[in-house]
Design an enzyme around this catalytic site. Structure first.
Site, PDB file in Angstrom:
ATOM      1  N   ILE A   1       0.823  -1.215   0.000  1.00 22.73           N
ATOM      2  CA  ILE A   1       0.000   0.000   0.000  1.00 22.73           C
ATOM      3  C   ILE A   1       0.858   1.267   0.000  1.00 22.73           C
ATOM      4  CG2 ILE A   1      -0.209   0.359   2.508  1.00 22.73           C
ATOM      5  CD1 ILE A   1      -3.253   0.610   2.066  1.00 22.73           C
TER       6      ILE A   1
ATOM      7  N   ASN B   1      12.145  -8.160   6.544  1.00 22.65           N
ATOM      8  CA  ASN B   1      12.417  -7.408   7.769  1.00 22.65           C
ATOM      9  C   ASN B   1      12.024  -8.294   8.950  1.00 22.65           C
ATOM     10  OD1 ASN B   1      13.211  -5.086   6.357  1.00 22.65           O
ATOM     11  ND2 ASN B   1      11.094  -4.366   6.189  1.00 22.65           N
TER      12      ASN B   1
ATOM     13  N   GLY C   1      12.721  -2.795  11.131  1.00 21.99           N
ATOM     14  CA  GLY C   1      11.631  -2.195  10.359  1.00 21.99           C
ATOM     15  C   GLY C   1      10.410  -3.071  10.184  1.00 21.99           C
TER      16      GLY C   1
ATOM     17  N   HIS D   1       6.428 -12.180   5.814  1.00 15.90           N
ATOM     18  CA  HIS D   1       6.211 -11.681   4.457  1.00 15.90           C
ATOM     19  C   HIS D   1       7.520 -11.335   3.794  1.00 15.90           C
ATOM     20  CE1 HIS D   1       6.023  -8.210   7.214  1.00 15.90           C
ATOM     21  NE2 HIS D   1       6.594  -7.509   6.238  1.00 15.90           N
TER      22      HIS D   1
ATOM     23  N   HIS E   1       9.174  -8.909   0.929  1.00  9.11           N
ATOM     24  CA  HIS E   1       9.000  -7.747   0.063  1.00  9.11           C
ATOM     25  C   HIS E   1       9.738  -8.038  -1.242  1.00  9.11           C
ATOM     26  CE1 HIS E   1       7.879  -4.635   3.215  1.00  9.11           C
ATOM     27  NE2 HIS E   1       8.459  -5.528   4.001  1.00  9.11           N
TER      28      HIS E   1
END
Ligand code: AMP
Ligand code: ZN
Length: 117
Positions: A36, A90, A96, A103, A105
């Site tokens: 998002i 992360n 972070g 998950h 990225h």
């Protein structure tokens, strides 16, 4: 039970369809959707459908799903025509991590610095 959906987890809510997301791919074990708040022209998250707090915990309990996640990240990158990309997990708030559902990225579509910030 290990891996069960958590009522207070944003990504479990996305998997359940309770929070909208721009889904790009789905398999029996994984879900991939656009971040998002993108940090690169292409920024997609790949998550396991089971809930574990971080990637290492997922790998310790569900090695097959961890392999699915990594393979699926490669499929997403290929679909997005990324020749180069960065795959980031992360882990811990100091690094972070803000959502404690494992998950990856996928970041691509621009040059990358090393070391990361
Ligand atoms: P991390 O900071 O590594 O835990 O990554 C969490 C990521 O989730 C951040 O990059 C956020 O921008 C992203 N994010 C937060 N809420 C949503 C949402 N509703 N849909 C898609 N991505 C989100
Ligand atoms: Zn979750």
């Amino acid at each position: 039970m290990a891996g069960e959906a958590q009522a207070d987890c944003l990504f479990c809510k996305i998997i359940a369809g309770e929070v909208p997301a721009t889904v790009v791919r789905e398999t029996d074990t994984t879900y991939a959707f656009r971040d998002i708040n993108p940090q690169a022209p292409t920024h997609i998250l790949v998550i396991p459908k089971v809930h574990y707090r971080d990637a290492a915990t997922l790998a310790a309990v569900e090695p097959q799903i961890t392999a699915d996640l990594l393979r699926e990240a490669g499929e997403v990158a290929a679909d997005e025509k990324l020749e180069s990309y960065r795959l980031v997990f992360n882990t811990g708030s100091g690094a972070g991590q803000t959502v404690f559902h494992a998950h990856a990225h996928i970041l691509g579509g621009r040059g990358m610095q090393w070391p990361p910030g």
